[in-house]
Design a protein around this motif. Sequence first.
Motif, PDB file in Angstrom:
ATOM      1  N   GLU A   1      23.631 -36.080 -45.124  1.00 18.63           N
ATOM      2  CA  GLU A   1      23.789 -36.410 -46.542  1.00 18.63           C
ATOM      3  C   GLU A   1      24.601 -37.684 -46.723  1.00 18.63           C
ATOM      4  OE1 GLU A   1      25.513 -34.361 -50.636  1.00 18.63           O
ATOM      5  OE2 GLU A   1      24.939 -33.083 -48.928  1.00 18.63           O
ATOM      6  N   ALA A   2      25.671 -37.832 -45.961  1.00 18.16           N
ATOM      7  CA  ALA A   2      26.512 -39.018 -46.097  1.00 18.16           C
ATOM      8  C   ALA A   2      25.781 -40.277 -45.659  1.00 18.16           C
ATOM      9  CB  ALA A   2      27.797 -38.842 -45.277  1.00 18.16           C
ATOM     10  N   VAL A   3      25.037 -40.176 -44.552  1.00 17.97           N
ATOM     11  CA  VAL A   3      24.291 -41.340 -44.075  1.00 17.97           C
ATOM     12  C   VAL A   3      23.188 -41.706 -45.065  1.00 17.97           C
ATOM     13  CG1 VAL A   3      22.764 -42.201 -42.262  1.00 17.97           C
ATOM     14  CG2 VAL A   3      24.845 -40.970 -41.647  1.00 17.97           C
ATOM     15  N   SER A   4      22.486 -40.702 -45.605  1.00 21.25           N
ATOM     16  CA  SER A   4      21.441 -40.964 -46.600  1.00 21.25           C
ATOM     17  C   SER A   4      22.020 -41.684 -47.812  1.00 21.25           C
ATOM     18  CB  SER A   4      20.785 -39.652 -47.048  1.00 21.25           C
ATOM     19  OG  SER A   4      20.072 -39.054 -46.007  1.00 21.25           O
ATOM     20  N   ALA A   5      23.167 -41.217 -48.289  1.00 19.23           N
ATOM     21  CA  ALA A   5      23.795 -41.835 -49.452  1.00 19.23           C
ATOM     22  C   ALA A   5      24.233 -43.263 -49.150  1.00 19.23           C
ATOM     23  CB  ALA A   5      24.988 -40.994 -49.901  1.00 19.23           C
ATOM     24  N   ALA A   6      24.768 -43.478 -47.958  1.00 22.72           N
ATOM     25  CA  ALA A   6      25.214 -44.822 -47.575  1.00 22.72           C
ATOM     26  C   ALA A   6      24.028 -45.780 -47.484  1.00 22.72           C
ATOM     27  CB  ALA A   6      25.964 -44.761 -46.248  1.00 22.72           C
ATOM     28  N   LEU A   7      22.923 -45.312 -46.924  1.00 20.97           N
ATOM     29  CA  LEU A   7      21.724 -46.155 -46.831  1.00 20.97           C
ATOM     30  C   LEU A   7      21.161 -46.458 -48.217  1.00 20.97           C
ATOM     31  CD1 LEU A   7      20.035 -44.455 -43.753  1.00 20.97           C
ATOM     32  CD2 LEU A   7      20.774 -46.842 -43.859  1.00 20.97           C
ATOM     33  N   ALA A   8      21.148 -45.461 -49.077  1.00 25.19           N
ATOM     34  CA  ALA A   8      20.669 -45.671 -50.440  1.00 25.19           C
ATOM     35  C   ALA A   8      21.552 -46.682 -51.169  1.00 25.19           C
ATOM     36  CB  ALA A   8      20.627 -44.349 -51.194  1.00 25.19           C
ATOM     37  N   ALA A   9      22.860 -46.613 -50.931  1.00 23.48           N
ATOM     38  CA  ALA A   9      23.786 -47.567 -51.555  1.00 23.48           C
ATOM     39  C   ALA A   9      23.533 -48.989 -51.089  1.00 23.48           C
ATOM     40  CB  ALA A   9      25.229 -47.162 -51.261  1.00 23.48           C
ATOM     41  N   GLU A  10      22.943 -49.126 -49.890  1.00 21.71           N
ATOM     42  CA  GLU A  10      22.599 -50.448 -49.353  1.00 21.71           C
ATOM     43  C   GLU A  10      21.204 -50.896 -49.794  1.00 21.71           C
ATOM     44  OE1 GLU A  10      24.488 -52.565 -47.682  1.00 21.71           O
ATOM     45  OE2 GLU A  10      26.199 -51.200 -47.773  1.00 21.71           O
ATOM     46  N   GLY A  11      20.565 -50.107 -50.669  1.00 21.28           N
ATOM     47  CA  GLY A  11      19.266 -50.491 -51.212  1.00 21.28           C
ATOM     48  C   GLY A  11      18.067 -49.917 -50.506  1.00 21.28           C
ATOM     49  N   GLU A  12      18.283 -49.012 -49.554  1.00 20.01           N
ATOM     50  CA  GLU A  12      17.171 -48.431 -48.817  1.00 20.01           C
ATOM     51  C   GLU A  12      16.575 -47.230 -49.559  1.00 20.01           C
ATOM     52  OE1 GLU A  12      15.608 -49.471 -46.138  1.00 20.01           O
ATOM     53  OE2 GLU A  12      16.929 -51.215 -45.998  1.00 20.01           O
ATOM     54  N   ASN A  13      15.254 -47.102 -49.478  1.00 16.54           N
ATOM     55  CA  ASN A  13      14.557 -45.924 -49.970  1.00 16.54           C
ATOM     56  C   ASN A  13      14.481 -44.944 -48.804  1.00 16.54           C
ATOM     57  OD1 ASN A  13      12.998 -44.092 -51.373  1.00 16.54           O
ATOM     58  ND2 ASN A  13      11.090 -45.215 -51.065  1.00 16.54           N
ATOM     59  N   VAL A  14      15.244 -43.857 -48.873  1.00 22.04           N
ATOM     60  CA  VAL A  14      15.418 -42.943 -47.749  1.00 22.04           C
ATOM     61  C   VAL A  14      14.678 -41.640 -48.017  1.00 22.04           C
ATOM     62  CG1 VAL A  14      17.109 -41.836 -46.233  1.00 22.04           C
ATOM     63  CG2 VAL A  14      17.730 -43.925 -47.478  1.00 22.04           C
ATOM     64  N   VAL A  15      13.943 -41.161 -47.016  1.00 19.62           N
ATOM     65  CA  VAL A  15      13.309 -39.847 -47.114  1.00 19.62           C
ATOM     66  C   VAL A  15      13.789 -38.989 -45.946  1.00 19.62           C
ATOM     67  CG1 VAL A  15      11.265 -40.744 -48.275  1.00 19.62           C
ATOM     68  CG2 VAL A  15      11.247 -40.504 -45.799  1.00 19.62           C
ATOM     69  N   ARG A  16      13.888 -37.687 -46.199  1.00 20.26           N
ATOM     70  CA  ARG A  16      14.216 -36.749 -45.125  1.00 20.26           C
ATOM     71  C   ARG A  16      12.896 -36.432 -44.433  1.00 20.26           C
ATOM     72  NH1 ARG A  16      19.226 -32.910 -45.009  1.00 20.26           N
ATOM     73  NH2 ARG A  16      18.743 -31.567 -43.229  1.00 20.26           N
ATOM     74  N   LEU A  17      12.710 -37.010 -43.263  1.00 24.41           N
ATOM     75  CA  LEU A  17      11.407 -37.043 -42.615  1.00 24.41           C
ATOM     76  C   LEU A  17      11.148 -35.866 -41.686  1.00 24.41           C
ATOM     77  CD1 LEU A  17       8.845 -38.780 -42.267  1.00 24.41           C
ATOM     78  CD2 LEU A  17      10.046 -40.063 -40.497  1.00 24.41           C
ATOM     79  N   GLY A  18      12.177 -35.265 -41.141  1.00 25.21           N
ATOM     80  CA  GLY A  18      11.943 -34.161 -40.211  1.00 25.21           C
ATOM     81  C   GLY A  18      13.206 -33.807 -39.451  1.00 25.21           C
ATOM     82  N   ARG A  19      13.014 -33.268 -38.247  1.00 25.20           N
ATOM     83  CA  ARG A  19      14.173 -32.846 -37.452  1.00 25.20           C
ATOM     84  C   ARG A  19      13.868 -32.963 -35.969  1.00 25.20           C
ATOM     85  NH1 ARG A  19      13.926 -26.987 -36.311  1.00 25.20           N
ATOM     86  NH2 ARG A  19      11.836 -26.262 -36.827  1.00 25.20           N
ATOM     87  N   ILE A  20      14.912 -32.984 -35.187  1.00 28.23           N
ATOM     88  CA  ILE A  20      14.793 -32.960 -33.732  1.00 28.23           C
ATOM     89  C   ILE A  20      14.681 -31.501 -33.303  1.00 28.23           C
ATOM     90  CG2 ILE A  20      15.907 -33.549 -31.535  1.00 28.23           C
ATOM     91  CD1 ILE A  20      15.002 -35.977 -33.135  1.00 28.23           C
ATOM     92  N   VAL A  21      13.720 -31.213 -32.428  1.00 26.91           N
ATOM     93  CA  VAL A  21      13.465 -29.841 -31.974  1.00 26.91           C
ATOM     94  C   VAL A  21      13.456 -29.797 -30.457  1.00 26.91           C
ATOM     95  CG1 VAL A  21      12.141 -29.221 -34.042  1.00 26.91           C
ATOM     96  CG2 VAL A  21      10.951 -30.209 -32.058  1.00 26.91           C
ATOM     97  N   ALA A  22      13.684 -28.606 -29.912  1.00 28.40           N
ATOM     98  CA  ALA A  22      13.562 -28.425 -28.466  1.00 28.40           C
ATOM     99  C   ALA A  22      12.110 -28.615 -28.046  1.00 28.40           C
ATOM    100  CB  ALA A  22      14.058 -27.037 -28.082  1.00 28.40           C
ATOM    101  N   ARG A  23      11.908 -29.193 -26.884  1.00 31.01           N
ATOM    102  CA  ARG A  23      10.546 -29.468 -26.399  1.00 31.01           C
ATOM    103  C   ARG A  23      10.389 -28.963 -24.975  1.00 31.01           C
ATOM    104  NH1 ARG A  23       7.996 -33.698 -23.519  1.00 31.01           N
ATOM    105  NH2 ARG A  23       9.998 -34.769 -23.310  1.00 31.01           N
ATOM    106  N   GLN A  24       9.310 -28.234 -24.755  1.00 34.05           N
ATOM    107  CA  GLN A  24       8.985 -27.757 -23.419  1.00 34.05           C
ATOM    108  C   GLN A  24       8.341 -28.882 -22.606  1.00 34.05           C
ATOM    109  OE1 GLN A  24       9.861 -24.710 -22.307  1.00 34.05           O
ATOM    110  NE2 GLN A  24      10.799 -24.407 -24.331  1.00 34.05           N
ATOM    111  N   ALA A  25       8.516 -28.862 -21.314  1.00 31.22           N
ATOM    112  CA  ALA A  25       7.913 -29.874 -20.440  1.00 31.22           C
ATOM    113  C   ALA A  25       6.402 -29.891 -20.640  1.00 31.22           C
ATOM    114  CB  ALA A  25       8.251 -29.572 -18.984  1.00 31.22           C
ATOM    115  N   GLY A  26       5.848 -31.068 -20.807  1.00 34.76           N
ATOM    116  CA  GLY A  26       4.409 -31.223 -20.981  1.00 34.76           C
ATOM    117  C   GLY A  26       3.944 -31.164 -22.416  1.00 34.76           C
ATOM    118  N   ALA A  27       4.819 -30.744 -23.340  1.00 32.55           N
ATOM    119  CA  ALA A  27       4.443 -30.662 -24.753  1.00 32.55           C
ATOM    120  C   ALA A  27       4.515 -32.047 -25.404  1.00 32.55           C
ATOM    121  CB  ALA A  27       5.360 -29.693 -25.480  1.00 32.55           C
ATOM    122  N   GLU A  28       3.815 -32.224 -26.515  1.00 34.72           N
ATOM    123  CA  GLU A  28       3.854 -33.484 -27.253  1.00 34.72           C
ATOM    124  C   GLU A  28       5.285 -33.750 -27.739  1.00 34.72           C
ATOM    125  OE1 GLU A  28       1.532 -35.714 -27.737  1.00 34.72           O
ATOM    126  OE2 GLU A  28      -0.087 -34.587 -26.766  1.00 34.72           O
TER     127      GLU A  28
END
Length: 360
Positions: A323-350
Amino acid sequence: MKAMTDIPQNGLTYAQAGVDIDAGNAMVEAIKPMVKATRRPGADAEIGGFGGLFDLKAAGFNDPILVAANDGVGTKVKIAIETGLHDTIGVDLVAMCVNDLIVQGAEPLFFLDYYATGKLDPKAGAAIVKGIAQGCRDSGCALIGGETAEMPGLYAEGDYDLAGFAVGAAERGTLLPKPDVKAGDVILGLSSSGPHSNGYSLIRRIVAKVGLSWDAPAPFAPDRTLGAALLTPTRLYVKPLLAVLKRTGGIKALAHITGGGFPDNIPRVLPEGVGAELELGAIKPPPVFGWLAKAGGVAAHEMLRTFNCGIGMVVVVGETEAEAVSAALAAEGENVVRLGRIVARQAGAETVTYRGELAL
């Protein structure tokens, strides 16, 4: 002794071979004020010598690591050539290089360009350098040198190509990506201005398929010509990201979304064992992408692999800092979207997976 200007009867000159040294010198004189306007602490941005100088101490660094990047603009230059609109392609050149520096946490310091053409047009050359200087000013780096090469026989008259070289620096221990990227981290996206400088071989093929001229109204932006709309320059993310990096310290990784889209660029900044899960519905692609998909019959997976689809920069942050980083980026004029998340990945998976659909 014969004078240096004496030419044997029927003797050839370099100009007759297609290379005009005087035109090159005239162009250098024309661009000197543009170049000088890019000076910054560490560089006076004077050109004309055999090399450019930069003083890291004067730039305020104590224990810096240098970071270098080079890139070009690709076949987007063909649209500039065919439309005669040369004043923004230099911005693209700078952006493609300095955006690659900031993703490593480095501040761009200086830039050099290479401009190769079949027949030097000083007016077009000055317009190109004007764009390069603008890109340098907007990203805080000095234009300290370059090369203009006139090569008849290698390039057709009127054709040219560009390459850029940027060097930046970061204090030791501050480079990105950080080693603590982990499942649960949040992925933010910063909006793009359009295709930036990628996918233009496909774009030009689509334009040829539908039979539109560059001076026709753009189907996705009727108030502009197609050529001008497709020459919208690549966004420069340097200054907003530098400001937020210094202010919050919450950014763990950055990925510049260039050729290869999400699936090829995001994995470059992720450690083993994790992947990125993206919510495609969070993206609001600029109208140009919908037109390209429909006019070219381009499948969604091909769009995601070829274009940025509306997100030019990906930002990975810890969940508690999102939230703080999103607000800081928006204050700098950026259009910010919450795009997703980092997830655990099994070997060989996309490494990059998707939820939802892209609204093209």
